[in-house]
Design a protein around this motif. Structure first.
Motif, mmCIF file in Angstrom:
data_model
loop_
_atom_site.group_PDB
_atom_site.id
_atom_site.type_symbol
_atom_site.label_atom_id
_atom_site.label_comp_id
_atom_site.label_asym_id
_atom_site.label_seq_id
_atom_site.Cartn_x
_atom_site.Cartn_y
_atom_site.Cartn_z
ATOM 1 N N ALA A 99 0.822 -1.209 0.000
ATOM 2 C CA ALA A 99 0.000 0.000 0.000
ATOM 3 C C ALA A 99 0.861 1.266 0.000
ATOM 4 C CB ALA A 99 -0.938 0.003 1.202
ATOM 5 N N HIS A 100 2.037 1.190 0.638
ATOM 6 C CA HIS A 100 2.960 2.335 0.645
ATOM 7 C C HIS A 100 3.806 2.393 -0.631
ATOM 8 C CE1 HIS A 100 2.029 2.572 4.985
ATOM 9 N NE2 HIS A 100 2.391 3.831 4.844
ATOM 10 N N LYS A 101 3.583 1.450 -1.527
ATOM 11 C CA LYS A 101 4.264 1.389 -2.823
ATOM 12 C C LYS A 101 5.777 1.143 -2.713
ATOM 13 C CE LYS A 101 0.821 4.256 -5.208
ATOM 14 N NZ LYS A 101 -0.243 3.489 -4.784
ATOM 15 N N TYR A 102 6.179 0.403 -1.675
ATOM 16 C CA TYR A 102 7.580 0.013 -1.554
ATOM 17 C C TYR A 102 7.810 -1.237 -2.385
ATOM 18 C CZ TYR A 102 7.497 3.112 2.529
ATOM 19 O OH TYR A 102 7.347 4.188 3.375
ATOM 20 N N LEU A 103 8.972 -1.336 -2.979
ATOM 21 C CA LEU A 103 9.332 -2.504 -3.776
ATOM 22 C C LEU A 103 9.935 -3.579 -2.880
ATOM 23 C CD1 LEU A 103 11.007 -0.609 -6.760
ATOM 24 C CD2 LEU A 103 8.640 -1.471 -6.589
ATOM 25 N N MET A 104 9.789 -4.834 -3.260
ATOM 26 C CA MET A 104 10.277 -5.937 -2.429
ATOM 27 C C MET A 104 11.791 -5.869 -2.219
ATOM 28 S SD MET A 104 7.772 -7.452 -1.269
ATOM 29 C CE MET A 104 6.095 -6.961 -1.563
ATOM 30 N N ASN A 105 12.529 -5.385 -3.210
ATOM 31 C CA ASN A 105 13.982 -5.309 -3.046
ATOM 32 C C ASN A 105 14.406 -4.117 -2.191
ATOM 33 O OD1 ASN A 105 13.511 -3.220 -4.840
ATOM 34 N ND2 ASN A 105 15.049 -3.876 -6.326
ATOM 35 N N GLU A 106 13.466 -3.322 -1.702
ATOM 36 C CA GLU A 106 13.764 -2.193 -0.826
ATOM 37 C C GLU A 106 13.736 -2.573 0.662
ATOM 38 O OE1 GLU A 106 12.398 1.753 -3.174
ATOM 39 O OE2 GLU A 106 10.740 0.589 -2.319
ATOM 40 N N LYS A 107 13.249 -3.761 0.943
ATOM 41 C CA LYS A 107 13.103 -4.215 2.335
ATOM 42 C C LYS A 107 14.454 -4.610 2.923
ATOM 43 C CE LYS A 107 11.431 -8.306 3.074
ATOM 44 N NZ LYS A 107 12.623 -8.855 3.711
ATOM 45 N N SER A 108 14.654 -4.267 4.183
ATOM 46 C CA SER A 108 15.842 -4.702 4.909
ATOM 47 C C SER A 108 15.871 -6.226 4.982
ATOM 48 C CB SER A 108 15.815 -4.124 6.329
ATOM 49 O OG SER A 108 16.753 -4.771 7.154
ATOM 50 N N THR A 109 17.052 -6.784 4.865
ATOM 51 C CA THR A 109 17.178 -8.247 4.979
ATOM 52 C C THR A 109 16.965 -8.709 6.416
ATOM 53 O OG1 THR A 109 19.571 -8.047 5.277
ATOM 54 C CG2 THR A 109 18.763 -8.408 3.016
ATOM 55 N N GLN A 110 16.975 -7.787 7.377
ATOM 56 C CA GLN A 110 16.748 -8.119 8.789
ATOM 57 C C GLN A 110 15.262 -8.301 9.112
ATOM 58 O OE1 GLN A 110 19.494 -8.319 10.946
ATOM 59 N NE2 GLN A 110 20.762 -7.898 9.172
ATOM 60 N N VAL A 111 14.401 -7.884 8.185
ATOM 61 C CA VAL A 111 12.954 -7.897 8.423
ATOM 62 C C VAL A 111 12.299 -8.884 7.460
ATOM 63 C CG1 VAL A 111 10.854 -6.483 8.463
ATOM 64 C CG2 VAL A 111 13.044 -5.463 9.133
ATOM 65 N N LYS A 112 11.435 -9.731 8.006
ATOM 66 C CA LYS A 112 10.723 -10.718 7.201
ATOM 67 C C LYS A 112 9.401 -10.130 6.710
ATOM 68 C CE LYS A 112 12.564 -14.404 10.095
ATOM 69 N NZ LYS A 112 12.214 -15.394 11.129
ATOM 70 N N LEU A 113 8.961 -10.582 5.545
ATOM 71 C CA LEU A 113 7.698 -10.133 4.966
ATOM 72 C C LEU A 113 6.586 -11.107 5.355
ATOM 73 C CD1 LEU A 113 6.366 -8.082 2.965
ATOM 74 C CD2 LEU A 113 6.788 -9.814 1.191
ATOM 75 N N ALA A 114 5.527 -10.576 5.940
ATOM 76 C CA ALA A 114 4.350 -11.387 6.280
ATOM 77 C C ALA A 114 3.208 -11.044 5.328
ATOM 78 C CB ALA A 114 3.923 -11.102 7.721
ATOM 79 N N LEU A 115 2.277 -11.927 5.181
ATOM 80 C CA LEU A 115 1.096 -11.631 4.372
ATOM 81 C C LEU A 115 0.433 -10.360 4.892
ATOM 82 C CD1 LEU A 115 -1.043 -12.302 2.225
ATOM 83 C CD2 LEU A 115 -2.159 -13.755 3.959
ATOM 84 N N SER A 116 0.332 -10.265 6.213
ATOM 85 C CA SER A 116 -0.286 -9.089 6.831
ATOM 86 C C SER A 116 0.123 -9.024 8.296
ATOM 87 C CB SER A 116 -1.814 -9.167 6.734
ATOM 88 O OG SER A 116 -2.306 -10.192 7.586
ATOM 89 N N ALA A 117 -0.110 -7.882 8.909
ATOM 90 C CA ALA A 117 0.088 -7.753 10.355
ATOM 91 C C ALA A 117 -0.901 -8.665 11.070
ATOM 92 C CB ALA A 117 -0.096 -6.309 10.797
ATOM 93 N N LEU A 118 -2.105 -8.751 10.545
ATOM 94 C CA LEU A 118 -3.124 -9.625 11.136
ATOM 95 C C LEU A 118 -2.637 -11.062 11.189
ATOM 96 C CD1 LEU A 118 -6.195 -8.172 9.207
ATOM 97 C CD2 LEU A 118 -5.556 -7.711 11.584
ATOM 98 N N THR A 119 -1.962 -11.491 10.126
ATOM 99 C CA THR A 119 -1.425 -12.854 10.063
ATOM 100 C C THR A 119 -0.424 -13.087 11.189
ATOM 101 O OG1 THR A 119 -1.695 -12.785 7.663
ATOM 102 C CG2 THR A 119 -0.275 -14.518 8.558
ATOM 103 N N VAL A 120 0.491 -12.147 11.383
ATOM 104 C CA VAL A 120 1.508 -12.269 12.435
ATOM 105 C C VAL A 120 0.843 -12.303 13.808
ATOM 106 C CG1 VAL A 120 3.498 -11.166 13.545
ATOM 107 C CG2 VAL A 120 3.284 -11.133 11.048
ATOM 108 N N LEU A 121 -0.085 -11.372 14.026
ATOM 109 C CA LEU A 121 -0.725 -11.278 15.343
ATOM 110 C C LEU A 121 -1.522 -12.539 15.683
ATOM 111 C CD1 LEU A 121 -1.808 -7.541 15.203
ATOM 112 C CD2 LEU A 121 0.067 -8.541 16.534
ATOM 113 N N ILE A 122 -2.259 -13.052 14.731
ATOM 114 C CA ILE A 122 -3.040 -14.281 14.979
ATOM 115 C C ILE A 122 -2.110 -15.474 15.188
ATOM 116 C CG2 ILE A 122 -4.613 -15.961 13.904
ATOM 117 C CD1 ILE A 122 -5.970 -13.419 15.022
ATOM 118 N N GLU A 123 -1.100 -15.617 14.327
ATOM 119 C CA GLU A 123 -0.180 -16.757 14.429
ATOM 120 C C GLU A 123 0.518 -16.794 15.782
ATOM 121 O OE1 GLU A 123 2.096 -20.132 13.585
ATOM 122 O OE2 GLU A 123 0.303 -19.364 12.599
ATOM 123 N N TYR A 124 1.065 -15.677 16.190
ATOM 124 C CA TYR A 124 1.845 -15.679 17.430
ATOM 125 C C TYR A 124 0.959 -15.700 18.674
ATOM 126 C CZ TYR A 124 6.216 -15.671 15.016
ATOM 127 O OH TYR A 124 7.276 -16.068 14.245
#
Length: 180
Positions: free
Chosen positions: A144-169
């Protein structure tokens, strides 16, 4: 008599203030997460229990070249409890970034491209990952913020959504902390 009472009040306020002025760094995150030393707290975490926490971070009130204060809160969480004897192996911590905090997941060059400065959170994110903190960014917010996948820090993992992370954990027994 009034002067004596005023003097006693001033002395007691000075003593209360003095307790909160001593600050200690580390031992887990050395350059972040300053902790005020509290004398004789009536509640501490047990040192032999495992604590599982997921931090939901969706704001970033930092200005200019400042770190996101909520990421610093995670460092403070680790430091303050380690200072009280809780070993790092007993603190399982996950962070999910979304909303305004999504930009914190960008690598330095991409952050520079978007905001004209290097990502002020890079060193803190690196220190957190070295302390076995898992960091995720919400894929929905990221796109939604129009960031490209290769712009992400390698220290941070990509989740489907914040909701996904919150429910899973949370399903796996993690306690939710949100200070936004």
């Amino acid at each position: 008599m009034k002067k004596l009472l005023l003097l006693m009040l001033l002395f007691s306020l000075t003593k209360i203030n003095a307790q909160n002025t001593e600050v200690k760094m580390g031992p887990i995150i050395e350059n972040y997460g300053k902790v005020f030393q509290i004398e004789s707290p009536e509640l501490l975490l047990k040192t032999d229990k495992v604590y599982k926490v997921v931090f939901d971070i969706y704001t970033d009130k930092s200005e200019g070249n400042s770190i996101n204060p909520l990421l610093n809160t995670v460092a403070r969480y680790l430091n303050m409890h380690a200072q009280q004897g809780v070993p790092l192996k007993n603190m399982n911590v996950v962070i999910v970034l979304h909303g305004a905090a999504t930009k914190n997941a960008l690598n330095d060059s991409s952050y520079q491209k978007h905001f004209k400065i290097s990502n002020p959170n890079t060193a803190l994110i690196e220190a957190l990952t070295k302390a076995n903190v898992e960091l995720f960014v919400c894929g929905q917010s990221y796109v939604a913020h129009k960031y490209l996948m290769n712009e992400k820090s390698t220290q941070v993992k990509l989740a489907l959504s914040a909701l996904t992370v919150l429910i899973e954990y949370q399903t796996n027994g993690y306690q939710l902390i949100t200070f936004n």
